[in-house]
Design an enzyme around this catalytic site. Structure first.
Site, PDB file in Angstrom:
ATOM      1  N   HIS A  78       0.863  -1.186   0.000  1.00 24.58           N
ATOM      2  CA  HIS A  78       0.000   0.000   0.000  1.00 24.58           C
ATOM      3  C   HIS A  78       0.899   1.236   0.000  1.00 24.58           C
ATOM      4  O   HIS A  78       1.682   1.429   0.917  1.00 24.58           O
ATOM      5  CB  HIS A  78      -0.896   0.021   1.248  1.00 24.58           C
ATOM      6  CG  HIS A  78      -1.864  -1.126   1.314  1.00 24.58           C
ATOM      7  ND1 HIS A  78      -2.411  -1.576   2.473  1.00 24.58           N
ATOM      8  CD2 HIS A  78      -2.380  -1.905   0.345  1.00 24.58           C
ATOM      9  CE1 HIS A  78      -3.217  -2.594   2.215  1.00 24.58           C
ATOM     10  NE2 HIS A  78      -3.214  -2.810   0.934  1.00 24.58           N
ATOM     11  N   GLU A 201     -11.613 -13.825   6.404  1.00 22.13           N
ATOM     12  CA  GLU A 201     -12.788 -14.505   6.913  1.00 22.13           C
ATOM     13  C   GLU A 201     -12.488 -15.970   7.220  1.00 22.13           C
ATOM     14  O   GLU A 201     -11.596 -16.568   6.638  1.00 22.13           O
ATOM     15  CB  GLU A 201     -13.927 -14.475   5.862  1.00 22.13           C
ATOM     16  CG  GLU A 201     -14.413 -13.100   5.526  1.00 22.13           C
ATOM     17  CD  GLU A 201     -13.392 -12.282   4.735  1.00 22.13           C
ATOM     18  OE1 GLU A 201     -12.644 -12.867   3.928  1.00 22.13           O
ATOM     19  OE2 GLU A 201     -13.328 -11.062   4.958  1.00 22.13           O
ATOM     20  N   ASN A 243      -7.683 -13.397  -4.754  1.00 23.12           N
ATOM     21  CA  ASN A 243      -7.660 -14.763  -4.202  1.00 23.12           C
ATOM     22  C   ASN A 243      -9.086 -15.281  -4.081  1.00 23.12           C
ATOM     23  O   ASN A 243     -10.018 -14.501  -3.873  1.00 23.12           O
ATOM     24  CB  ASN A 243      -7.002 -14.760  -2.803  1.00 23.12           C
ATOM     25  CG  ASN A 243      -7.690 -13.788  -1.850  1.00 23.12           C
ATOM     26  OD1 ASN A 243      -7.389 -12.601  -1.826  1.00 23.12           O
ATOM     27  ND2 ASN A 243      -8.633 -14.293  -1.067  1.00 23.12           N
TER      28      ASN A 243
END
Ligand code: 8IG
Length: 280
Positions: A78, A201, A243
């Protein structure tokens, strides 16, 4: 400490109006770039870092932390710069925001929303929000760009404060999605689910996201889109599936693979973004 010497106003002070800090930053941006007004802004997410190169000629590049309200970046891959680009073949200027603050950084929603607020204060009418995300569809392998048609905000927060009731119907402008499909008719679209992160997640959470209508899972964009709409910007959202979301593929997720998927898709998404900006 995130304050800079330029900080006349403290974004973290609850008594400060965040839009006042954005206007202060926009004034300094104009002074530093020599560009009085930016017409469009782009927020570049994971995998999208190279996408500014094809837009046109770079007029100025400044560290975001030189302007009030911006924080230093937290994650590998980033960036932390604001780039002013003259869009090739036009007299329009694009503000490329390579300095996204994520909600998971814990600096509060004002920092998350600051970039799009500065874009609006700098004169932009349109913002293109990009991200890298997990994909829920078998037909969308890593490297697939997807138009965001809507979002589900699972962060349990809003970037807006007080009794600020903003309509989010057509938040992700159908007009701008049509423009994107003029460039590439094969672009699929889907619902982006913003989780708070920074962990990915569990497979069960990914199944939940699917059952409530999601197609993409990520940690950005939804809060920024809400702030952008409130600031009067028309929003285009594009995700890069970097992904398969957890449990969709048998392989666990790794940040390095995310960066690699971005590198491989780079040329296609750079071209896509440049072509879209030319049609805006
Ligand atoms: I890149 O699979 C990227 N960002 N929440 N889930 C969430 N965020 C992401 C993912 C993902 N991939």
């Amino acid at each position: 400490m995130t304050a800079t010497p330029h900080d006349a106003l403290d974004l973290d002070d609850p008594a400060t109006d965040p839009s006042a800090v954005a206007h202060e930053a926009a004034a300094l941006l104009a002074a530093r770039t020599g560009v009085e007004r930016h017409d469009v802004a782009l927020v570049l997410g994971s995998g999208w870092g190279g996408a500014a190169a094809l837009l046109g000629e770079t007029v100025a590049e400044i560290p975001a932390t030189d302007l009030p309200g911006f924080s230093a970046p937290a994650a590998v891959g980033h960036g932390g710069t604001l780039t002013s680009v003259r869009v090739e073949g036009t007299d329009k200027h694009a503000l490329v925001i390579g300095a996204r603050t994520h909600y998971y950084e814990g600096r509060g929603v004002r920092r998350v929303a600051h970039g799009v607020r500065v874009a609006a204060a700098a004169g932009a009418r349109t913002v293109v929000l990009t991200n890298g995300c997990g994909g829920l569809e078998e037909g969308w392998p890593a490297g697939t760009p997807v138009l965001i048609s809507d979002h589900i905000n699972l962060t349990a927060v809003s970037p807006l404060e007080g009794a600020t009731f903003v309509d989010l119907t057509d938040l992700y402008s159908s007009r701008l999605r049509d423009v994107a499909r003029q460039v590439d008719p094969s672009l699929p679209e889907g619902v982006y689910v913003q989780f708070p992160g920074p962990h990915y997640e569990t497979p069960a959470e990914v199944q939940m996201a699917r059952r409530i209508g999601g197609h993409l899972v990520g940690m950005s964009t939804a809060l920024e889109a809400i702030a952008a709409r409130h600031a009067g910007l028309e929003v285009l959202g594009i995700s890069l599936v970097t992904n398969p979301a957890a449990g969709i593929s048998p392989v666990p997720l790794a940040h390095e693979e995310v960066l690699e998927a971005g590198r491989l898709a780079g040329p296609r998404i750079s071209r896509l973004l440049a072509d879209i900006v030319h049609l805006l």
